[in-house]
Design an enzyme around this catalytic site. Sequence first.
Site, mmCIF file in Angstrom:
data_model
loop_
_atom_site.group_PDB
_atom_site.id
_atom_site.type_symbol
_atom_site.label_atom_id
_atom_site.label_comp_id
_atom_site.label_asym_id
_atom_site.label_seq_id
_atom_site.Cartn_x
_atom_site.Cartn_y
_atom_site.Cartn_z
ATOM 1 N N ASN A 147 0.835 -1.192 0.000
ATOM 2 C CA ASN A 147 0.000 0.000 0.000
ATOM 3 C C ASN A 147 0.878 1.254 0.000
ATOM 4 O O ASN A 147 1.930 1.284 0.628
ATOM 5 C CB ASN A 147 -0.897 0.018 1.238
ATOM 6 C CG ASN A 147 -1.921 -1.094 1.222
ATOM 7 O OD1 ASN A 147 -2.494 -1.397 0.182
ATOM 8 N ND2 ASN A 147 -2.153 -1.726 2.368
ATOM 9 N N HIS B 286 6.400 -2.047 3.323
ATOM 10 C CA HIS B 286 6.253 -3.456 3.664
ATOM 11 C C HIS B 286 5.415 -4.146 2.600
ATOM 12 O O HIS B 286 4.399 -3.613 2.157
ATOM 13 C CB HIS B 286 5.593 -3.632 5.037
ATOM 14 C CG HIS B 286 4.381 -2.781 5.246
ATOM 15 N ND1 HIS B 286 4.457 -1.445 5.564
ATOM 16 C CD2 HIS B 286 3.054 -3.073 5.163
ATOM 17 C CE1 HIS B 286 3.230 -0.949 5.676
ATOM 18 N NE2 HIS B 286 2.360 -1.914 5.427
HETATM 19 P P1 AMP Z 1 -0.580 -0.942 5.899
HETATM 20 O O1 AMP Z 1 -2.023 -0.624 6.172
HETATM 21 O O2 AMP Z 1 -0.338 -1.416 4.502
HETATM 22 O O3 AMP Z 1 0.335 0.177 6.315
HETATM 23 O O4 AMP Z 1 -0.277 -2.211 6.795
HETATM 24 C C1 AMP Z 1 0.227 -2.145 8.092
HETATM 25 C C2 AMP Z 1 0.058 -3.507 8.688
HETATM 26 O O5 AMP Z 1 0.864 -3.604 9.853
HETATM 27 C C3 AMP Z 1 -1.371 -3.828 9.114
HETATM 28 O O6 AMP Z 1 -1.822 -4.973 8.402
HETATM 29 C C4 AMP Z 1 -1.249 -4.075 10.613
HETATM 30 O O7 AMP Z 1 -2.096 -5.095 11.068
HETATM 31 C C5 AMP Z 1 0.213 -4.439 10.744
HETATM 32 N N1 AMP Z 1 0.799 -4.186 12.046
HETATM 33 C C6 AMP Z 1 0.748 -3.049 12.775
HETATM 34 N N2 AMP Z 1 1.434 -3.180 13.926
HETATM 35 C C7 AMP Z 1 1.942 -4.440 13.921
HETATM 36 C C8 AMP Z 1 2.743 -5.190 14.832
HETATM 37 N N3 AMP Z 1 3.172 -4.676 15.997
HETATM 38 N N4 AMP Z 1 3.080 -6.459 14.509
HETATM 39 C C9 AMP Z 1 2.645 -7.004 13.341
HETATM 40 N N5 AMP Z 1 1.895 -6.342 12.442
HETATM 41 C C10 AMP Z 1 1.538 -5.082 12.727
#
Ligand code: AMP
Length: 121
Positions: free
Chosen positions: A87, A100
């Site tokens: 994203n 990511h």
């Molecule tokens: P985005 O919306 O593409 O920025 O995705 C961010 C992702 O990070 C989301 O799917 C969250 O669930 C994930 N996320 C946020 N904090 C953590 C964490 N501490 N450990 C693992 N995943 C996380």
Amino acid sequence: MSETIFTKIINREIPADIVHEDDLSLAFRDINPQAPVHLLIIPKKPIATINDITEGDRELVGHLHWVAAKLASDMGFAEDGYRVVMNCGENAGQTVFHIHLHLLAGKPLGWPPYTDRMKQA
Ligand code: AMP
């Protein structure tokens, strides 16, 4: 750029379910999985968004896709298929500003992969 929660995961300041690590990258399970398998593959170098990727990052960004393919093979879902998505910015719903790859697997995935978040006027 300011530090994100992913830098804290890289530095082991907060826990994560890590499934891969090498010199350039880290992969761990998403805390809020959207599929039976939902991994995040990140560069150790903090890059805020796709818009911030430079020419010098090309190999690094390719490496993230290589890690995705390796994990798919090692974890046994390469042949069934999976989705890799990154994203970028507000309209894509990016919430963590450290690039990511999402790797989603383990069930048939719908397309398009979104529901509208804003109603048409
Ligand atoms: P985005 O919306 O593409 O920025 O995705 C961010 C992702 O990070 C989301 O799917 C969250 O669930 C994930 N996320 C946020 N904090 C953590 C964490 N501490 N450990 C693992 N995943 C996380």
